[in-house]
Design an enzyme around this catalytic site. Structure first.
Site, PDB file in Angstrom:
ATOM      1  N   LYS A 114      48.882  30.231  35.309  1.00  0.00           N
ATOM      2  CA  LYS A 114      49.177  31.066  34.138  1.00  0.00           C
ATOM      3  C   LYS A 114      49.627  30.233  32.949  1.00  0.00           C
ATOM      4  CE  LYS A 114      50.203  35.495  36.331  1.00  0.00           C
ATOM      5  NZ  LYS A 114      51.214  36.506  36.629  1.00  0.00           N
ATOM      6  N   LYS A 197      36.184  38.477  42.537  1.00  0.00           N
ATOM      7  CA  LYS A 197      37.136  39.532  42.877  1.00  0.00           C
ATOM      8  C   LYS A 197      37.287  40.538  41.724  1.00  0.00           C
ATOM      9  CE  LYS A 197      41.874  39.112  43.046  1.00  0.00           C
ATOM     10  NZ  LYS A 197      43.206  38.743  43.484  1.00  0.00           N
ATOM     11  N   LYS A 200      41.969  42.800  37.023  1.00  0.00           N
ATOM     12  CA  LYS A 200      42.360  43.398  35.755  1.00  0.00           C
ATOM     13  C   LYS A 200      42.083  42.455  34.596  1.00  0.00           C
ATOM     14  CE  LYS A 200      46.532  44.513  37.690  1.00  0.00           C
ATOM     15  NZ  LYS A 200      47.782  45.213  38.006  1.00  0.00           N
TER      16      LYS A 200
HETATM   17  P1  AMP Z   1      47.408  42.212  41.014  1.00  0.00           P
HETATM   18  O1  AMP Z   1      46.362  43.008  40.360  1.00  0.00           O
HETATM   19  O2  AMP Z   1      47.017  40.776  41.146  1.00  0.00           O
HETATM   20  O3  AMP Z   1      48.812  42.429  40.478  1.00  0.00           O
HETATM   21  O4  AMP Z   1      47.439  42.717  42.525  1.00  0.00           O
HETATM   22  C1  AMP Z   1      48.163  43.784  43.046  1.00  0.00           C
HETATM   23  C2  AMP Z   1      47.794  43.869  44.515  1.00  0.00           C
HETATM   24  O5  AMP Z   1      46.412  44.242  44.702  1.00  0.00           O
HETATM   25  C3  AMP Z   1      47.962  42.530  45.257  1.00  0.00           C
HETATM   26  O6  AMP Z   1      48.521  42.749  46.541  1.00  0.00           O
HETATM   27  C4  AMP Z   1      46.546  42.002  45.371  1.00  0.00           C
HETATM   28  O7  AMP Z   1      46.351  41.186  46.491  1.00  0.00           O
HETATM   29  C5  AMP Z   1      45.704  43.287  45.484  1.00  0.00           C
HETATM   30  N1  AMP Z   1      44.356  43.088  44.888  1.00  0.00           N
HETATM   31  C6  AMP Z   1      44.107  42.785  43.600  1.00  0.00           C
HETATM   32  N2  AMP Z   1      42.774  42.686  43.377  1.00  0.00           N
HETATM   33  C7  AMP Z   1      42.156  42.924  44.568  1.00  0.00           C
HETATM   34  C8  AMP Z   1      40.783  42.980  44.994  1.00  0.00           C
HETATM   35  N3  AMP Z   1      39.780  42.779  44.148  1.00  0.00           N
HETATM   36  N4  AMP Z   1      40.523  43.266  46.301  1.00  0.00           N
HETATM   37  C9  AMP Z   1      41.539  43.487  47.154  1.00  0.00           C
HETATM   38  N5  AMP Z   1      42.854  43.455  46.820  1.00  0.00           N
HETATM   39  C10 AMP Z   1      43.173  43.182  45.546  1.00  0.00           C
END
Ligand code: AMP
Ligand code: TRP
Length: 332
Positions: A114, A197, A200
């Site tokens: 980051k 993946k 966001k």
């Molecule tokens: P984040 O969006 O990185 O804050 O992720 C929030 C939660 O969602 C975390 O536990 C990530 O591991 C899970 N996560 C985020 N993107 C994916 C994805 N494309 N597939 C599966 N799990 C995800």
């Protein structure tokens, strides 16, 4: 796993969670609340590391909590709260900052990524101490398990190191938690780039399915999803990443096995399949969006739920904080 203490958190950095968050993480939170003592928090203090308009942060914190309730987090079963409403998080974080090495914190890959992305100008100190606040989030509740995605493994390792160090140096105050990272959980990929993946921070949202998207938008996104050469609906991540991703999504939401879904579509084209996946997703997401909107239309009720979650969280957290303060020599 049952009758364990579970804690997890999610940042309110966007207007809607996406299908990857839901299938990869949040659905598991809902399952875990059934037989465990679960604490789930919307980590708004962590979201301050990204500059956001104050009104927008407020809105996103509430809409995140509303979505958690809408997907099935039941405030009567789980303690659902907002991090900033439990001051012990910051209080314990300071103690932890004083027993964490500068080098140790510098090794966190998320910080390295980051800060590299943002450049020195946009890297604030909060981004650096972020994992230490996370350690406080976790250890205050003495959890056995922390259900998170793979990207959080290192932060949970740091949390364990801090807890062990504290216990050894001062007094045995903290339970040593384990990250719960379930490998078989769906990893959902971007619909436009099925080798990446779903995220966001994708350059375009056209491959990202948001929980609060309208049915029309969801249908459009699936219809224009990138698929592969050939016309067979078959799971093959190497040769057919697009179709495989759609099969994973269908199976996770319909409850059918991948083979069953493959069989249902044998002899049919990609077009029919894409529409069918969209329909399964829409019927899962529509009630979530509806319930989220209902909750958002009565903010006083939502705020009340979060306040009562914060009261329960404060009780547990303040007890741990008291023990930690006393162990380290702060007088009460
Ligand atoms: P984040 O969006 O990185 O804050 O992720 C929030 C939660 O969602 C975390 O536990 C990530 O591991 C899970 N996560 C985020 N993107 C994916 C994805 N494309 N597939 C599966 N799990 C995800
Ligand atoms: N850092 C986590 C993420 O980005 C969010 C988080 C903050 C968290 N505090 C936590 C996750 C405590 C689990 C437990 O996903």
């Amino acid at each position: 796993m049952s009758n364990k203490r579970v804690l997890s958190g999610i940042q309110p950095t966007h207007d809607s969670f996406h299908l990857g968050n839901y299938l990869g993480a949040l659905k598991q939170w809902v399952e875990l609340q059934e037989n465990n003592d679960a604490f789930y928090c919307v980590v708004d203090l962590h979201a301050l590391t990204v500059e956001t308009d104050p009104k927008l942060l407020q809105q996103r914190t509430l809409v995140s909590a509303a979505q958690l309730i809408a997907i099935g987090i039941n405030p009567d079963k789980s303690t659902l709260f907002v991090q900033s409403q439990v001051p012990a998080h910051n209080q314990l974080a300071w103690v932890f900052e004083c027993i964490t090495g500068f080098g140790e914190a510098s090794r966190m890959t998320q910080f390295k990524d980051k800060s590299k992305k943002g450049g020195a100008e946009r890297t604030n100190v909060g981004l650096f101490t972020y994992p230490i606040l996370q350690a406080a989030d976790i250890l205050l509740y003495q959890p056995d398990f922390v259900p998170v995605g793979e990207d959080q493994r290192q932060h949970v390792e740091l949390t364990r190191d801090i807890a062990e160090r504290f216990n050894k140096k001062f007094d045995k105050v903290f339970n040593i938690p384990q990250a719960q990272i379930i490998k078989s959980l769906a990893k959902i990929n971007d619909l436009q780039d099925p080798t990446a993946k779903m995220s966001k921070s994708a350059a375009s949202m056209s491959g990202v399915i948001e929980l609060l998207d309208s049915a029309d938008t969801t249908m459009k996104k699936f219809k224009s999803s990138v698929t592969d050469d050939g016309k067979e609906v078959r799971f093959d991540e190497k040769e057919k990443p697009g179709i495989s991703n759609l099969l994973t999504i269908h199976s996770a939401l319909s409850g059918k096995s991948i083979t069953e879904v493959e069989n249902d579509f044998s002899g049919k084209g990609y077009g029919d399949f894409k529409t069918a996946v969209a329909e399964v997703v829409i019927s899962a997401l529509e009630p979530i969006a509806k319930r989220t909107n209902e909750l958002m239309s009565d903010r006083s009720e939502l705020t009340k739920i979060l306040k009562s979650g914060a009261i329960k969280a404060n009780q547990v957290a303040s007890e741990t904080l008291k023990a930690a303060y006393s162990a380290i020599g702060l007088i009460s």
